[in-house]
Design an enzyme around this catalytic site. Structure first.
Site, PDB file in Angstrom:
ATOM      1  N   LYS A 213      33.804  37.322  49.524  1.00  0.00           N
ATOM      2  CA  LYS A 213      33.013  36.107  49.712  1.00  0.00           C
ATOM      3  C   LYS A 213      31.864  36.358  50.692  1.00  0.00           C
ATOM      4  O   LYS A 213      31.878  37.289  51.501  1.00  0.00           O
ATOM      5  CB  LYS A 213      33.907  34.974  50.224  1.00  0.00           C
ATOM      6  CG  LYS A 213      34.963  34.489  49.209  1.00  0.00           C
ATOM      7  CD  LYS A 213      34.347  33.649  48.113  1.00  0.00           C
ATOM      8  CE  LYS A 213      35.348  33.139  47.081  1.00  0.00           C
ATOM      9  NZ  LYS A 213      36.167  32.018  47.559  1.00  0.00           N
ATOM     10  N   ARG A 247      43.952  35.789  46.109  1.00  0.00           N
ATOM     11  CA  ARG A 247      43.120  36.064  44.929  1.00  0.00           C
ATOM     12  C   ARG A 247      42.131  37.165  45.301  1.00  0.00           C
ATOM     13  O   ARG A 247      41.236  36.957  46.106  1.00  0.00           O
ATOM     14  CB  ARG A 247      42.408  34.781  44.509  1.00  0.00           C
ATOM     15  CG  ARG A 247      41.615  34.862  43.215  1.00  0.00           C
ATOM     16  CD  ARG A 247      41.019  33.493  42.884  1.00  0.00           C
ATOM     17  NE  ARG A 247      40.316  33.487  41.603  1.00  0.00           N
ATOM     18  CZ  ARG A 247      39.025  33.765  41.447  1.00  0.00           C
ATOM     19  NH1 ARG A 247      38.282  34.090  42.509  1.00  0.00           N
ATOM     20  NH2 ARG A 247      38.467  33.728  40.261  1.00  0.00           N
TER      21      ARG A 247
END
Length: 283
Positions: A213, A247
């Site tokens: 991210k 994840r």
């Protein structure tokens, strides 16, 4: 499906999209998506998460096209492997098609933004991941603002969990995700990571989707493709604070890190015991 008191599930990311922020379409072709999912399972992934539309802004994708992207992948995976298949979608019609194709989990990044989503899940045996985000995906939004990001995320998730339960989704089929970077800036995502344990007090399995991210890239000044170490560090801290599904894009190192954390926390027996176990004092 999993005993989250004793294990952490690794969810591998499989993007059947031409515009993924991470792989830029590397697994858009059907055969490559299926191959990547099966390889992830061989490398130890417990779940594979199939996405047909990225969360970020971009060109519209019709419901029919999204179904055409994800359904054949699901069908091929469930025929070839017993790995758990989840589908990253915020549309009830796509969720219904995914469940019919064999998906066991719906990963809804809109947090039940589609009013029919809870009913679709309730009518099936599937689990639902309810994720915090602000407004619909795929559009430009104002700069992120929260007075207390953890408190506001927690309140949102609690309200959406209540919606799911009212629609008939059993609590033991609900997972929550605070939505790192989804309509949040880097400071918000860092705060969510730091205070992840507060989310775990809600009494539901919590998913951490931190892999690659932007909050990681901005924190350590690494462009996409050089964020593995930062991703693993964030993942480990989330697990230590209560995450029970992670994840991740880079499956093999993520699985190794998760299994090591499980061993340290006493959730897993070491794969073997040899060091200093021999009566001769082998070192």
């Amino acid at each position: 499906m999993f005993d989250f008191d004793t294990q952490v599930a690794v969810m591998a990311v499989i993007n059947r999209t031409p515009d993924s922020f991470y792989d830029h379409g590397a697994t858009f072709a059907l055969d490559r998506a299926v191959e990547a999912a099966l390889a992830a399972a061989r490398h130890g992934a417990d779940w594979v998460d199939i996405g047909g539309v990225p969360f970020g802004r971009g060109a519209p994708v019709s419901v029919g096209e999204e179904i055409d992207r994800i359904a054949p992948v699901i069908e091929a995976i469930v025929q070839a492997s017993d790995v758990v298949v989840s589908v990253d979608t915020n549309r009830a019609a796509v969720a219904r098609a995914a469940i019919e194709a064999g998906a066991a989990v719906i990963n809804d990044t809109s947090g039940l933004g589609d009013p029919e989503m809870a009913g679709v899940v309730s009518a099936s045996d599937a689990q639902i991941v309810i994720t915090h985000s602000v407004g619909p995906p795929r559009i430009e939004k104002p700069a992120a603002h929260f007075d207390d990001v953890v408190g506001e995320v927690q309140a949102f998730l609690q309200e959406r969990v209540s919606v799911a339960e009212a629609a008939g989704v059993p609590r033991d089929r609900i997972i929550i995700d605070p939505g790192h970077d989804l309509d949040k800036n880097t400071l918000h995502s860092l705060e969510l990571t730091r205070r992840f344990g507060e989310l775990a007090t809600m009494g539901l399995p919590v998913l951490a989707a931190v892999s690659n991210k932007d909050f990681i890239g901005e924190s350590i000044d690494r462009e996409q493709g050089r964020r593995l170490a930062g991703s693993l560090a964030a993942m480990v801290l989330c697990i230590e604070r209560g995450a029970r599904i992670v994840r991740m894009h880079d499956v093999e190192p993520a699985v190794d890190a998760v299994r090591m954390v499980e061993s340290i926390l006493g959730m897993r027996t070491p794969a073997r015991l040899e060091h200093n176990m021999h009566p001769t004092g082998n070192v």
